[in-house]
Design a protein around this motif. Structure first.
Motif, short mmCIF file in Angstrom:
data_model
loop_
_atom_site.label_atom_id
_atom_site.label_comp_id
_atom_site.label_asym_id
_atom_site.label_seq_id
_atom_site.Cartn_x
_atom_site.Cartn_y
_atom_site.Cartn_z
N GLY A 89 -5.21 -2.81 -2.80
CA GLY A 89 -5.42 -1.80 -1.86
C GLY A 89 -6.76 -3.47 -1.76
O GLY A 89 -7.32 -3.81 -0.54
N THR A 94 -2.89 2.81 -6.40
CA THR A 94 -3.45 1.84 -5.00
C THR A 94 -4.55 1.09 -4.14
O THR A 94 -4.96 1.01 -3.22
N ASP A 95 -6.15 2.25 -4.62
CA ASP A 95 -7.45 1.35 -4.41
C ASP A 95 -6.81 0.02 -5.04
O ASP A 95 -7.37 -0.92 -4.20
N ARG A 118 0.64 -0.85 -0.31
CA ARG A 118 -0.23 -0.13 0.64
C ARG A 118 0.65 1.21 0.15
O ARG A 118 0.49 2.32 -1.11
#
Length: 200
Positions: free
Chosen positions: A182, A178-179, A89
């Motif tokens: 994640g 990132t999302d 992350r």
């Protein structure tokens, strides 16, 4: 002392270069800009690099510096999977906010075409040493499956991260790296847990 100074000089050049590449673009950044921003000299620059293009292969160094910083902030109470999720992350957040998509694409392209050294696959990198440490400790504590060698776990995880980066570049950054990571990385890492720890 000399070795430390050498590393600091080269490191300053690399850090300054990637900062400038992000802020003003690769094409608009000159060797003179890099020398000025790194507070070094042209002689020092050309001692380590034969030109601006040679810096494209140093993004792995930037990643490793980030991993060295992250090592200091790893929660010692977290299990191996939690540590890998955290590292992923934080690195991807740094990439998404501090490395231009164009440059990342260029780096990945050079790695595909390179005949000799492939920086991202260099097993002596801090990245791979850190992954081996986490995987080894995770196996000893029963947090990661033991039917796979440590090196296989490391290889699998590193391939997963590269796949995410390549797809993000192929998709021209149409989604948040990132999302997406994640959401998907924790699911992927479940496959590395011992069977009795996997969620049904």
């Amino acid at each position: 002392m000399t070795k430390k100074n050498t590393r600091n000089t080269k490191g300053r050049i690399i850090s300054a270069a990637w900062k400038l590449f992000y802020e003003q673009g690769y094409e608009n950044t000159t060797v003179e800009d890099i020398v000025f921003d790194s507070q070094t000299s042209k002689g020092s620059f050309y001692h380590y690099f034969n030109g601006k293009d040679a810096l494209l292969g140093t993004l792995a160094n930037v990643f490793d510096e980030k991993y060295e910083e992250l090592l200091e902030t790893l929660d010692p109470e977290s299990d191996a999977v939690g540590k890998l999720i955290y590292l992923n992350r934080e690195l991807f957040a740094m990439i998404e906010s501090g490395v231009s998509l164009e440059l990342l694409t260029r780096l990945l392209s050079t790695q595909l075409l390179a005949k000799g050294e492939k920086h991202l696959l260099d097993r002596s990198r801090f990245y791979f040493r850190l992954l081996r440490q986490i995987a080894s400790e995770g196996q000893k504590k029963g947090e990661l499956r033991r039917d796979l060698p440590v090196n296989e776990i490391v290889k699998t995880y590193a391939m997963w991260e590269r796949a995410l980066l390549y797809d993000w570049c192929l998709s021209e950054g149409e989604y948040s790296l990132t999302d997406y990571s994640g959401r998907m990385t924790p699911r992927f890492l479940e496959s590395l847990r011992p069977v009795h720890l996997n969620t049904p």
